[in-house]
Design an enzyme around this catalytic site. Structure first.
Site, PDB file in Angstrom:
ATOM      1  N   ARG A   1      15.678   6.808  -5.540  1.00  0.00           N
ATOM      2  CA  ARG A   1      15.641   7.442  -6.855  1.00  0.00           C
ATOM      3  C   ARG A   1      16.022   8.905  -6.854  1.00  0.00           C
ATOM      4  O   ARG A   1      16.103   9.503  -7.907  1.00  0.00           O
ATOM      5  CB  ARG A   1      14.231   7.326  -7.434  1.00  0.00           C
ATOM      6  CG  ARG A   1      13.872   5.919  -7.822  1.00  0.00           C
ATOM      7  CD  ARG A   1      12.467   5.893  -8.383  1.00  0.00           C
ATOM      8  NE  ARG A   1      11.614   5.040  -7.593  1.00  0.00           N
ATOM      9  CZ  ARG A   1      10.830   4.096  -8.101  1.00  0.00           C
ATOM     10  NH1 ARG A   1      10.810   3.900  -9.389  1.00  0.00           N
ATOM     11  NH2 ARG A   1      10.091   3.350  -7.327  1.00  0.00           N
TER      12      ARG A   1
ATOM     13  N   GLN B   1       3.858   4.664  -0.812  1.00  0.00           N
ATOM     14  CA  GLN B   1       4.729   4.098  -1.842  1.00  0.00           C
ATOM     15  C   GLN B   1       5.900   3.361  -1.189  1.00  0.00           C
ATOM     16  O   GLN B   1       6.706   2.757  -1.885  1.00  0.00           O
ATOM     17  CB  GLN B   1       5.268   5.217  -2.748  1.00  0.00           C
ATOM     18  CG  GLN B   1       4.183   5.964  -3.521  1.00  0.00           C
ATOM     19  CD  GLN B   1       4.728   7.202  -4.219  1.00  0.00           C
ATOM     20  OE1 GLN B   1       4.825   8.279  -3.627  1.00  0.00           O
ATOM     21  NE2 GLN B   1       5.100   7.073  -5.474  1.00  0.00           N
TER      22      GLN B   1
ATOM     23  N   ASP C   1       8.667  -0.142   3.636  1.00  0.00           N
ATOM     24  CA  ASP C   1       9.393  -0.376   4.881  1.00  0.00           C
ATOM     25  C   ASP C   1       8.506  -0.749   6.067  1.00  0.00           C
ATOM     26  O   ASP C   1       9.013  -1.131   7.121  1.00  0.00           O
ATOM     27  CB  ASP C   1      10.235   0.859   5.242  1.00  0.00           C
ATOM     28  CG  ASP C   1       9.427   2.166   5.219  1.00  0.00           C
ATOM     29  OD1 ASP C   1       8.272   2.164   5.706  1.00  0.00           O
ATOM     30  OD2 ASP C   1       9.962   3.173   4.725  1.00  0.00           O
TER      31      ASP C   1
ATOM     32  N   HIS D   1       3.204  -0.348  -3.242  1.00  0.00           N
ATOM     33  CA  HIS D   1       4.375  -1.029  -3.805  1.00  0.00           C
ATOM     34  C   HIS D   1       4.750  -2.280  -3.011  1.00  0.00           C
ATOM     35  O   HIS D   1       5.874  -2.759  -3.091  1.00  0.00           O
ATOM     36  CB  HIS D   1       5.574  -0.071  -3.888  1.00  0.00           C
ATOM     37  CG  HIS D   1       5.388   1.024  -4.909  1.00  0.00           C
ATOM     38  ND1 HIS D   1       6.127   2.180  -4.923  1.00  0.00           N
ATOM     39  CD2 HIS D   1       4.522   1.138  -5.956  1.00  0.00           C
ATOM     40  CE1 HIS D   1       5.730   2.966  -5.930  1.00  0.00           C
ATOM     41  NE2 HIS D   1       4.753   2.343  -6.561  1.00  0.00           N
TER      42      HIS D   1
ATOM     43  N   CYS E   1       3.743 -19.620  -7.442  1.00  0.00           N
ATOM     44  CA  CYS E   1       2.478 -20.072  -6.853  1.00  0.00           C
ATOM     45  C   CYS E   1       2.037 -19.062  -5.793  1.00  0.00           C
ATOM     46  O   CYS E   1       2.611 -17.994  -5.658  1.00  0.00           O
ATOM     47  CB  CYS E   1       2.623 -21.483  -6.254  1.00  0.00           C
ATOM     48  SG  CYS E   1       3.537 -21.562  -4.699  1.00  0.00           S
TER      49      CYS E   1
ATOM     50  N   CYS F   1      10.928 -21.939  -3.085  1.00  0.00           N
ATOM     51  CA  CYS F   1       9.594 -22.115  -2.519  1.00  0.00           C
ATOM     52  C   CYS F   1       9.417 -23.527  -1.961  1.00  0.00           C
ATOM     53  O   CYS F   1       9.670 -24.505  -2.662  1.00  0.00           O
ATOM     54  CB  CYS F   1       8.545 -21.847  -3.599  1.00  0.00           C
ATOM     55  SG  CYS F   1       6.853 -22.179  -3.055  1.00  0.00           S
TER      56      CYS F   1
ATOM     57  N   CYS G   1       6.571 -25.328  -4.282  1.00  0.00           N
ATOM     58  CA  CYS G   1       6.726 -25.653  -5.709  1.00  0.00           C
ATOM     59  C   CYS G   1       8.152 -25.512  -6.218  1.00  0.00           C
ATOM     60  O   CYS G   1       8.419 -25.771  -7.388  1.00  0.00           O
ATOM     61  CB  CYS G   1       5.782 -24.780  -6.551  1.00  0.00           C
ATOM     62  SG  CYS G   1       6.344 -23.076  -6.767  1.00  0.00           S
TER      63      CYS G   1
ATOM     64  N   THR H   1       6.726  12.812  -1.124  1.00  0.00           N
ATOM     65  CA  THR H   1       6.733  12.155  -2.431  1.00  0.00           C
ATOM     66  C   THR H   1       6.931  13.199  -3.514  1.00  0.00           C
ATOM     67  O   THR H   1       6.400  14.316  -3.416  1.00  0.00           O
ATOM     68  CB  THR H   1       5.430  11.359  -2.680  1.00  0.00           C
ATOM     69  OG1 THR H   1       5.381  10.966  -4.062  1.00  0.00           O
ATOM     70  CG2 THR H   1       4.184  12.168  -2.342  1.00  0.00           C
TER      71      THR H   1
HETATM   72 ZN   LIG Z   1       5.753 -21.676  -5.066  1.00  0.00          ZN
END
Ligand SMILES: [Zn+2]
Length: 251
Positions: free
Chosen positions: A36, A103, A106, A123, A134, A156, A159, A197
């Site tokens: 940013r 934040q 990595d 984050h 899920c 996934c 699901c 930061t």
């Molecule tokens: Zn799933």
């Protein structure tokens, strides 16, 4: 050693609960791009920001394919901690570190040897993959192996839902427990170090406010000015890979 660095070392020595918040600035010396900042990846190429925006990620298979390509070929996977990360791991052995909030996604504080139980990755992180539908989670390598084997957008295994790194994308809520833990730590600490930061991205940027409200001393270590500089007991502009080892080495 400079006078302000010696003063900070003495504050660290005398503190009973130190809270550290780190941002992108500590990882740029490890070759991880700032996203940013003025020369950031997203500032120069706004299209790249789409891969980190939940709405685009969910709605556009091409964005997901690009994101998986980036994960397989990106710098996060081979980046190494630098002297700044190692100094913060060292700080934990020399002084009363309460919590290390980062934040960054990595994982370099883990790699540098900071205790996992002290770290809050507010984050999220890129070490794991999660399902958006899920509760399925796994080490990121599980998904990367599928991409390397030819899948452009692995789904996934439980699901069929969309998979994403276990990071918090734009448009995605923080994990409430992580935020609460960070705020509680900031509110009980007596020394708060804001490292690399800009203190402009909330809610992480609000953490120094909790510290200051508790009467804690604030130290800002960042190359650029931050909104909290006037409230800080000391402001350090030197490169973190030099300043942090010097300060921690003097504790
Ligand atoms: Zn799933």
């Amino acid at each position: 050693m400079q006078a302000d660095q010696a003063a900070i070392a003495s504050w660290i020595r005398g503190a009973r609960a130190i809270v550290v918040l780190t941002g992108a600035g500590i990882s740029t010396e490890s070759g991880i791009p700032d996203f940013r900042g003025p020369n950031g990846v997203w500032t120069k190429n706004p299209a790249a920001e789409k891969t980190a925006t939940l709405q685009h990620y969910v709605s556009d298979p091409e964005v997901r394919a690009q994101a998986w390509h980036n994960r397989v070929h990106g710098r996060y996977w081979d980046a190494e901690p630098n002297a700044g990360h190692r100094a913060l791991a060292d700080l934990e052995r020399r002084a009363a570190l309460d919590t290390l909030v980062t934040q960054n996604i990595d994982g370099l504080h883990h790699k540098a040897g900071s205790s996992p139980e002290k770290i809050v990755e507010i984050h999220g992180n890129v070490r794991e993959v999660k399902c958006l539908s899920c509760a399925w989670r796994a080490p990121m390598e599980v998904a990367l192996d599928r991409v390397r084997a030819g899948e452009v957008d692995p789904d996934c295994p439980e699901c069929g839902g969309i998979l994403k790194s276990a990071t918090i994308s734009f448009g995605e809520n923080l994990v409430p427990a992580d935020l609460a833990r960070s705020q509680q730590a900031a509110a009980r600490g007596d020394l708060f170090l804001a490292v690399g930061t800009t203190l402009t991205v909330y809610p992480a940027a609000g953490l120094p406010e909790y510290a200051l409200a508790n009467g804690a001393r604030l130290v800002v270590l960042n190359a650029e000015p931050t909104p909290f500089d006037p409230a800080a007991g000391a402001v350090v502009r030197e490169p973190l890979g030099e300043a942090l080892p010097a300060i921690v080495g003097a504790v």
